[in-house]
Design a protein around this motif. Structure first.
Motif, PDB file in Angstrom:
ATOM      1  N   TRP A 251      -6.364   4.036  -6.593  1.00 23.37           N
ATOM      2  CA  TRP A 251      -5.637   3.142  -7.495  1.00 23.37           C
ATOM      3  C   TRP A 251      -6.113   1.703  -7.335  1.00 23.37           C
ATOM      4  CZ3 TRP A 251      -3.026  -0.942  -5.437  1.00 23.37           C
ATOM      5  CH2 TRP A 251      -2.629  -0.868  -4.091  1.00 23.37           C
ATOM      6  N   ALA A 252      -6.503   1.319  -6.116  1.00 23.49           N
ATOM      7  CA  ALA A 252      -6.966  -0.049  -5.886  1.00 23.49           C
ATOM      8  C   ALA A 252      -8.386  -0.247  -6.398  1.00 23.49           C
ATOM      9  CB  ALA A 252      -6.882  -0.383  -4.395  1.00 23.49           C
ATOM     10  N   ASP A 322      -8.178  -6.264  -0.968  1.00 29.05           N
ATOM     11  CA  ASP A 322      -9.432  -6.127  -0.227  1.00 29.05           C
ATOM     12  C   ASP A 322      -9.315  -4.998   0.789  1.00 29.05           C
ATOM     13  OD1 ASP A 322     -11.845  -6.450   1.023  1.00 29.05           O
ATOM     14  OD2 ASP A 322     -11.470  -8.484   1.735  1.00 29.05           O
ATOM     15  N   ARG A 323      -8.222  -4.975   1.524  1.00 21.15           N
ATOM     16  CA  ARG A 323      -8.020  -3.913   2.509  1.00 21.15           C
ATOM     17  C   ARG A 323      -7.820  -2.553   1.840  1.00 21.15           C
ATOM     18  NH1 ARG A 323      -3.328  -4.655   5.160  1.00 21.15           N
ATOM     19  NH2 ARG A 323      -2.662  -6.508   4.024  1.00 21.15           N
ATOM     20  N   ALA A 324      -7.129  -2.537   0.703  1.00 22.32           N
ATOM     21  CA  ALA A 324      -6.904  -1.275  -0.009  1.00 22.32           C
ATOM     22  C   ALA A 324      -8.211  -0.674  -0.524  1.00 22.32           C
ATOM     23  CB  ALA A 324      -5.933  -1.496  -1.164  1.00 22.32           C
ATOM     24  N   VAL A 325      -9.185  -1.522  -0.830  1.00 21.02           N
ATOM     25  CA  VAL A 325     -10.480  -1.056  -1.323  1.00 21.02           C
ATOM     26  C   VAL A 325     -11.427  -0.699  -0.178  1.00 21.02           C
ATOM     27  CG1 VAL A 325     -12.575  -1.756  -2.569  1.00 21.02           C
ATOM     28  CG2 VAL A 325     -10.324  -2.282  -3.522  1.00 21.02           C
ATOM     29  N   SER A 330      -5.812   0.156   7.079  1.00 19.96           N
ATOM     30  CA  SER A 330      -5.190  -1.081   7.550  1.00 19.96           C
ATOM     31  C   SER A 330      -4.006  -1.504   6.686  1.00 19.96           C
ATOM     32  CB  SER A 330      -6.218  -2.218   7.592  1.00 19.96           C
ATOM     33  OG  SER A 330      -6.613  -2.583   6.272  1.00 19.96           O
ATOM     34  N   VAL A 331      -3.783  -0.806   5.576  1.00 20.04           N
ATOM     35  CA  VAL A 331      -2.620  -1.092   4.724  1.00 20.04           C
ATOM     36  C   VAL A 331      -1.432  -0.334   5.301  1.00 20.04           C
ATOM     37  CG1 VAL A 331      -1.660  -0.952   2.400  1.00 20.04           C
ATOM     38  CG2 VAL A 331      -4.119  -1.379   2.718  1.00 20.04           C
ATOM     39  N   SER A 332      -0.411  -1.054   5.681  1.00 16.80           N
ATOM     40  CA  SER A 332       0.726  -0.427   6.359  1.00 16.80           C
ATOM     41  C   SER A 332       1.586   0.382   5.394  1.00 16.80           C
ATOM     42  CB  SER A 332       1.588  -1.493   7.028  1.00 16.80           C
ATOM     43  OG  SER A 332       2.252  -2.277   6.050  1.00 16.80           O
ATOM     44  N   ALA A 333       2.374   1.280   5.959  1.00 17.88           N
ATOM     45  CA  ALA A 333       3.307   2.066   5.148  1.00 17.88           C
ATOM     46  C   ALA A 333       4.305   1.158   4.451  1.00 17.88           C
ATOM     47  CB  ALA A 333       4.030   3.090   6.025  1.00 17.88           C
ATOM     48  N   THR A 334       4.692   0.087   5.112  1.00 17.74           N
ATOM     49  CA  THR A 334       5.624  -0.868   4.497  1.00 17.74           C
ATOM     50  C   THR A 334       4.998  -1.529   3.278  1.00 17.74           C
ATOM     51  OG1 THR A 334       6.696  -1.312   6.615  1.00 17.74           O
ATOM     52  CG2 THR A 334       6.963  -2.970   4.890  1.00 17.74           C
ATOM     53  N   VAL A 339       4.358  -2.020  -2.699  1.00 17.46           N
ATOM     54  CA  VAL A 339       3.538  -1.934  -3.912  1.00 17.46           C
ATOM     55  C   VAL A 339       4.087  -0.846  -4.832  1.00 17.46           C
ATOM     56  CG1 VAL A 339       1.249  -1.421  -4.831  1.00 17.46           C
ATOM     57  CG2 VAL A 339       1.473  -2.800  -2.759  1.00 17.46           C
ATOM     58  N   THR A 340       4.477   0.275  -4.263  1.00 19.47           N
ATOM     59  CA  THR A 340       5.021   1.372  -5.070  1.00 19.47           C
ATOM     60  C   THR A 340       6.292   0.948  -5.782  1.00 19.47           C
ATOM     61  OG1 THR A 340       4.081   2.993  -3.529  1.00 19.47           O
ATOM     62  CG2 THR A 340       5.819   3.762  -5.019  1.00 19.47           C
ATOM     63  N   ARG A 341       7.170   0.210  -5.094  1.00 22.54           N
ATOM     64  CA  ARG A 341       8.407  -0.266  -5.731  1.00 22.54           C
ATOM     65  C   ARG A 341       8.089  -1.189  -6.900  1.00 22.54           C
ATOM     66  NH1 ARG A 341      10.346  -0.687  -0.334  1.00 22.54           N
ATOM     67  NH2 ARG A 341       9.900  -2.923  -0.328  1.00 22.54           N
ATOM     68  N   TRP A 342       7.151  -2.100  -6.719  1.00 21.46           N
ATOM     69  CA  TRP A 342       6.784  -3.002  -7.812  1.00 21.46           C
ATOM     70  C   TRP A 342       6.226  -2.213  -9.001  1.00 21.46           C
ATOM     71  CZ3 TRP A 342       3.597  -6.391  -3.939  1.00 21.46           C
ATOM     72  CH2 TRP A 342       4.467  -7.182  -3.199  1.00 21.46           C
ATOM     73  N   TYR A 343       5.389  -1.255  -8.704  1.00 19.27           N
ATOM     74  CA  TYR A 343       4.758  -0.434  -9.734  1.00 19.27           C
ATOM     75  C   TYR A 343       5.800   0.375 -10.506  1.00 19.27           C
ATOM     76  CZ  TYR A 343       1.980   3.623 -11.407  1.00 19.27           C
ATOM     77  OH  TYR A 343       1.408   4.628 -12.156  1.00 19.27           O
ATOM     78  N   VAL A 344       6.693   1.051  -9.789  1.00 22.07           N
ATOM     79  CA  VAL A 344       7.720   1.862 -10.440  1.00 22.07           C
ATOM     80  C   VAL A 344       8.656   0.984 -11.255  1.00 22.07           C
ATOM     81  CG1 VAL A 344       9.702   3.367 -10.039  1.00 22.07           C
ATOM     82  CG2 VAL A 344       7.585   3.705  -8.736  1.00 22.07           C
TER      83      VAL A 344
END
Length: 354
Positions: A251-252, A322-325, A330-334, A339-344
């Motif tokens: 997705w990133a 940058d980290r997601a790509v 290194s992208v934390s579960a939090t 990001v998922t909350r913003w997207y939904v």
């Protein structure tokens, strides 16, 4: 890693004609001492006639190889007598590209053919035109002079547009692109190891990222081709095609490329908004980030996710993306939950107003 085709999202230059001196009907010059790799290296510096002497009589392959590799800081290595490792760097490459070729040799030890293995270079498939542009290099087969000029301009526009938008993770990019337009769908598959009905273009990594355009979509409108090249140029700028498998969030990677493309091309932005609305008319709001990106709508949804990161983290968005790509671990579960909350939430708002 490439843009899907629409509605599914999916000869050497005239001057080289004078160089077709493959000595048909003439005795070939004796081969100097040393391995084939040694001979190719020394003869490339010596010039065209010496270089093509390494190829079987009647073969035009030496001309194609020379046209691309001459001046490309090419090196040759032989792990065994019939395997040749070639590295070369043309203007627009960020690192040397490297290919491993399996060779068929004639009785004299000259190159006869290259075996049909995956990930072959465009110059090992047939005649190639080399067009140097302001921001890189166009390697094409079968395009006339007018088409080559159009693609050279398209390359420069895409490089300029992406440099201006400075996508997350492009810090080491020097602003160059290498774009390859093969002659047919079979050559597209030989270069990319992807079926020609899977993408309009994709960015392949053979040591360095290069954009390979599917010749089956060359009749698409200019707007489509322009936006597709911008999308792929983001993959080059971020070097995402060369990130090891499993270390990027799809997705990133694709969302960032579509987000930049939408900022450069308003038509892409409008089309992607329409795709998201159409999706929500027929589907419930998804509760997770896009992971299997196989259609245009998936790309539009991924763009929405990236746009939400940019909207909610104006100062820290580049770091997270940058980290997601490049280092998804290194992208934390939090952070992912956020990001998922913003997207939904964004999808719910669109669904409520469609």
């Amino acid at each position: 890693m490439g843009r899907r085709p629409p509605r599914g999202r999916l000869r050497l230059s005239a001057w080289l004609g004078g160089l077709l001196l493959t000595l048909v009907g003439c005795a070939a010059a004796p081969l100097p001492e040393g391995t084939l790799a040694d001979r190719l290296s020394s003869s490339l510096r010596a010039g065209h006639t010496a270089f093509v002497n390494n190829f079987a009589a009647g073969s035009a392959a030496g001309n194609e190889w020379f046209a691309v590799l001459n001046g490309a800081a090419a090196t040759f290595r032989q792990p065994d007598p019939k395997t040749l490792v070639v590295s070369a760097m043309v203007p627009g490459d960020r690192r040397p590209a490297t290919w491993t070729l399996r060779l068929e040799l004639d009785a004299t030890g000259r190159i006869q053919t290259v075996a049909p293995t995956p990930d072959r270079p465009i110059w090992a498939l047939g005649p190639v035109d080399v067009t140097t542009t302001t921001h890189g290099t166009l390697l094409s087969s079968g395009l006339d002079a007018s088409a080559r000029g159009e693609w050279a301009e398209r390359l420069d526009r895409a490089a300029t547009a992406v440099a201006r938008t400075a996508p997350s993770g492009e810090d080491a990019w020097q602003g160059g692109l290498v774009v390859e337009v093969p002659a047919n769908g079979s050559d597209f598959q030989a270069i990319t190891n992807e079926l020609p009905n899977t993408a309009s273009a994709l960015t392949a990594c053979t040591g360095t990222p290069r954009v390979v355009v599917n010749p089956l979509v060359l009749d698409q409108p200019d707007e489509w081709l322009d936006s597709t090249l911008v999308h792929e140029a983001v993959h080059v700028a971020t070097d995402s095609a060369c990130v090891p498998a499993g270390r990027s969030f799809p997705w990133a990677v694709e969302g960032l490329a579509e987000s930049v493309t939408a900022r450069v091309h308003p038509v892409t932005a409008a089309e992607n908004r329409a795709l998201v609305k159409a999706y929500l008319r027929d589907h419930p709001v998804p509760q997770s980030l896009p992971s299997d990106l196989t259609a245009l709508t998936d790309y539009a949804l991924a763009q929405l996710a990236v746009d939400q990161v940019r909207a909610h983290l104006p100062d820290a968005a580049d770091d997270l993306l940058d980290r997601a790509v490049h280092a998804s671990g290194s992208v934390s579960a939090t952070e992912l939950r956020q990001v998922t909350r913003w997207y939904v939430s964004a999808l719910q708002k669109i669904a409520a107003t469609r």
